[in-house]
Write a protein that holds these residues in place. Structure first.
Motif, mmCIF file in Angstrom:
data_model
loop_
_atom_site.group_PDB
_atom_site.id
_atom_site.type_symbol
_atom_site.label_atom_id
_atom_site.label_comp_id
_atom_site.label_asym_id
_atom_site.label_seq_id
_atom_site.Cartn_x
_atom_site.Cartn_y
_atom_site.Cartn_z
ATOM 1 N N VAL A 60 48.333 30.927 51.264
ATOM 2 C CA VAL A 60 48.272 29.488 51.020
ATOM 3 C C VAL A 60 49.137 29.220 49.794
ATOM 4 O O VAL A 60 48.891 29.768 48.724
ATOM 5 N N LEU A 91 49.695 23.927 50.911
ATOM 6 C CA LEU A 91 48.685 22.986 50.421
ATOM 7 C C LEU A 91 49.261 22.425 49.131
ATOM 8 O O LEU A 91 49.336 23.128 48.124
ATOM 9 N N PHE A 112 49.583 20.917 54.532
ATOM 10 C CA PHE A 112 48.513 20.000 54.144
ATOM 11 C C PHE A 112 48.855 19.351 52.821
ATOM 12 O O PHE A 112 49.345 20.019 51.911
ATOM 13 N N LYS A 114 47.487 17.322 49.399
ATOM 14 C CA LYS A 114 46.308 17.082 48.568
ATOM 15 C C LYS A 114 46.205 15.580 48.335
ATOM 16 O O LYS A 114 47.232 14.932 48.191
ATOM 17 N N VAL A 116 42.916 17.078 50.264
ATOM 18 C CA VAL A 116 42.802 17.561 51.632
ATOM 19 C C VAL A 116 41.359 17.455 52.118
ATOM 20 O O VAL A 116 40.423 17.564 51.333
ATOM 21 N N PHE A 121 40.907 21.838 56.678
ATOM 22 C CA PHE A 121 41.789 22.868 56.141
ATOM 23 C C PHE A 121 41.240 24.269 56.449
ATOM 24 O O PHE A 121 41.953 25.123 56.972
#
Length: 138
Positions: A60, A91, A112, A114, A116, A121
């Motif tokens: 991530v 992210l 993704f 934020k 999120v 997720f």
């Protein structure tokens, strides 16, 4: 050197690359509550050294990192024969129109922004890990 496959009953390993300490700690706690085993990296240099020791199921990444941005870091991982099969999920707080496209273009599985929806997720991480595990076994 491990095979990258978790033993039965093992938790899914995530390396979280986030340079903001407070955000990183919050995300680590949330991911651990969801049952993931989380290893932290404050920058891309730390990620690269961790990849050799801790073969994660997923990485991530934030986009805005010191030393190297997340897009370039993702490209570096995907160029490496040993690590290219590890899925990368972004992210990030970056929300420019073309940022998600840049993320997918450099090899990410998901992007993704934020803040999120954490349930969504975590669910997506599990889905990506399951799909990659099935591909390796099949």
């Amino acid at each position: 050197m491990g095979t990258g496959m978790a033993p039965i009953g093992a938790r899914h390993r995530v390396i979280l690359v986030e340079d903001d300490r407070e955000t990183r700690e919050l995300l680590v706690n949330l991911l651990q509550r969801e049952g993931f085993e989380v290893m932290e990296a404050a920058n891309g240099l730390k990620l690269i050294s961790m990849l050799h020791a801790d073969h994660p199921h997923v990485i991530v990444l934030d986009v805005n990192l010191s030393w190297i941005d997340g897009f370039e870091l993702c490209r570096s991982v995907k160029r490496n024969e040993e690590f290219r099969q590890i899925p990368v999920v972004f992210l990030t707080g970056r929300s420019a129109q073309d940022d998600a496209r840049k993320g997918f273009d450099c090899g990410a599985e998901a992007y993704f922004r934020k803040p999120v929806d954490f349930g969504e997720f975590a669910s997506k991480l599990r889905e990506i890990i399951a799909r990659h595990s099935a591909e390796r076994e099949g």
